[in-house]
Write a protein that holds these residues in place. Structure first.
Motif, mmCIF file in Angstrom:
data_model
loop_
_atom_site.group_PDB
_atom_site.id
_atom_site.type_symbol
_atom_site.label_atom_id
_atom_site.label_comp_id
_atom_site.label_asym_id
_atom_site.label_seq_id
_atom_site.Cartn_x
_atom_site.Cartn_y
_atom_site.Cartn_z
ATOM 1 N N TYR A 30 48.901 51.160 26.097
ATOM 2 C CA TYR A 30 48.338 50.316 26.951
ATOM 3 C C TYR A 30 47.588 49.024 25.909
ATOM 4 O O TYR A 30 47.332 49.582 24.932
ATOM 5 C CB TYR A 30 47.148 51.071 27.617
ATOM 6 N N TYR A 31 47.810 47.858 26.712
ATOM 7 C CA TYR A 31 47.298 46.832 25.863
ATOM 8 C C TYR A 31 46.159 46.303 26.672
ATOM 9 O O TYR A 31 46.365 45.907 27.748
ATOM 10 C CB TYR A 31 48.304 45.763 25.659
ATOM 11 N N TRP A 32 45.126 46.019 26.128
ATOM 12 C CA TRP A 32 43.766 45.563 26.721
ATOM 13 C C TRP A 32 43.418 43.914 26.057
ATOM 14 O O TRP A 32 43.217 43.977 25.124
ATOM 15 C CB TRP A 32 42.516 46.253 26.550
ATOM 16 N N PHE A 33 43.767 42.973 26.961
ATOM 17 C CA PHE A 33 43.730 41.738 26.510
ATOM 18 C C PHE A 33 42.197 41.055 27.158
ATOM 19 O O PHE A 33 41.880 41.590 28.235
ATOM 20 C CB PHE A 33 44.633 40.701 27.269
ATOM 21 N N GLY A 34 41.471 40.141 26.414
ATOM 22 C CA GLY A 34 40.213 39.797 27.046
ATOM 23 C C GLY A 34 39.780 38.700 25.956
ATOM 24 O O GLY A 34 40.124 38.712 24.769
ATOM 25 N N GLU A 35 38.836 37.943 26.585
ATOM 26 C CA GLU A 35 38.193 36.790 25.806
ATOM 27 C C GLU A 35 37.250 37.335 24.832
ATOM 28 O O GLU A 35 36.488 38.254 25.184
ATOM 29 C CB GLU A 35 37.551 36.095 27.024
ATOM 30 N N ASN A 36 37.208 36.683 23.869
ATOM 31 C CA ASN A 36 36.057 36.851 22.781
ATOM 32 C C ASN A 36 35.377 35.556 22.529
ATOM 33 O O ASN A 36 36.066 34.451 22.588
ATOM 34 C CB ASN A 36 36.684 37.181 21.436
ATOM 35 N N ILE B 32 47.668 45.988 30.379
ATOM 36 C CA ILE B 32 49.220 46.288 30.836
ATOM 37 C C ILE B 32 49.699 47.442 30.009
ATOM 38 O O ILE B 32 49.151 47.824 28.908
ATOM 39 C CB ILE B 32 50.070 44.862 30.634
ATOM 40 N N LYS B 33 50.615 48.028 30.403
ATOM 41 C CA LYS B 33 51.319 49.337 29.909
ATOM 42 C C LYS B 33 52.813 48.822 29.466
ATOM 43 O O LYS B 33 53.471 48.355 30.537
ATOM 44 C CB LYS B 33 51.345 50.539 30.583
ATOM 45 N N PRO C 113 54.310 54.359 38.458
ATOM 46 C CA PRO C 113 53.018 53.624 37.935
ATOM 47 C C PRO C 113 52.307 54.340 36.789
ATOM 48 O O PRO C 113 52.263 55.559 36.518
ATOM 49 C CB PRO C 113 52.046 53.573 39.214
ATOM 50 N N ALA C 114 51.579 53.371 35.976
ATOM 51 C CA ALA C 114 50.854 54.214 34.889
ATOM 52 C C ALA C 114 49.763 54.799 35.343
ATOM 53 O O ALA C 114 49.154 54.504 36.363
ATOM 54 C CB ALA C 114 50.564 53.087 33.824
#
Length: 87
Positions: A61-67, A55-56, A25-26
């Protein structure tokens, strides 16, 4: 006939799952995060990733989110990339 097709499909899926890479695990270094502060990216711009997820992939690591717009309507989905979840 349907039972046989189900068994064949199950065998194929199990074979495909066996090909997927497995690993540890990351884990990220421990970092203290102060509440009520805004995160900024490497250019100093405010990070917008409300309701996001991380997610890694490989060493990133990639951080996705709403703007959101100023009126709180949806604008787009932002994505940020980091090697350590701190910078």
């Amino acid at each position: 006939m349907l039972r046989r097709a189900g068994l064949i499909l199950s065998a194929v899926l199990m074979g495909v799952l066996g090909l997927l890479p497995t690993g540890a695990p990351a884990q990220a270094a421990s970092v203290t995060v102060t509440n009520a502060t805004q995160f900024t990216d490497t250019t100093g711009a405010v990070v917008h990733a409300h309701g996001g997820g991380v997610i890694k992939v490989g060493s990133y690591y990639y951080w996705f989110g709403e703007n959101r717009n100023a009126d709180n309507s949806f604008k787009y989905v932002s994505v940020y990339r980091s090697t350590d979840l701190k910078t």
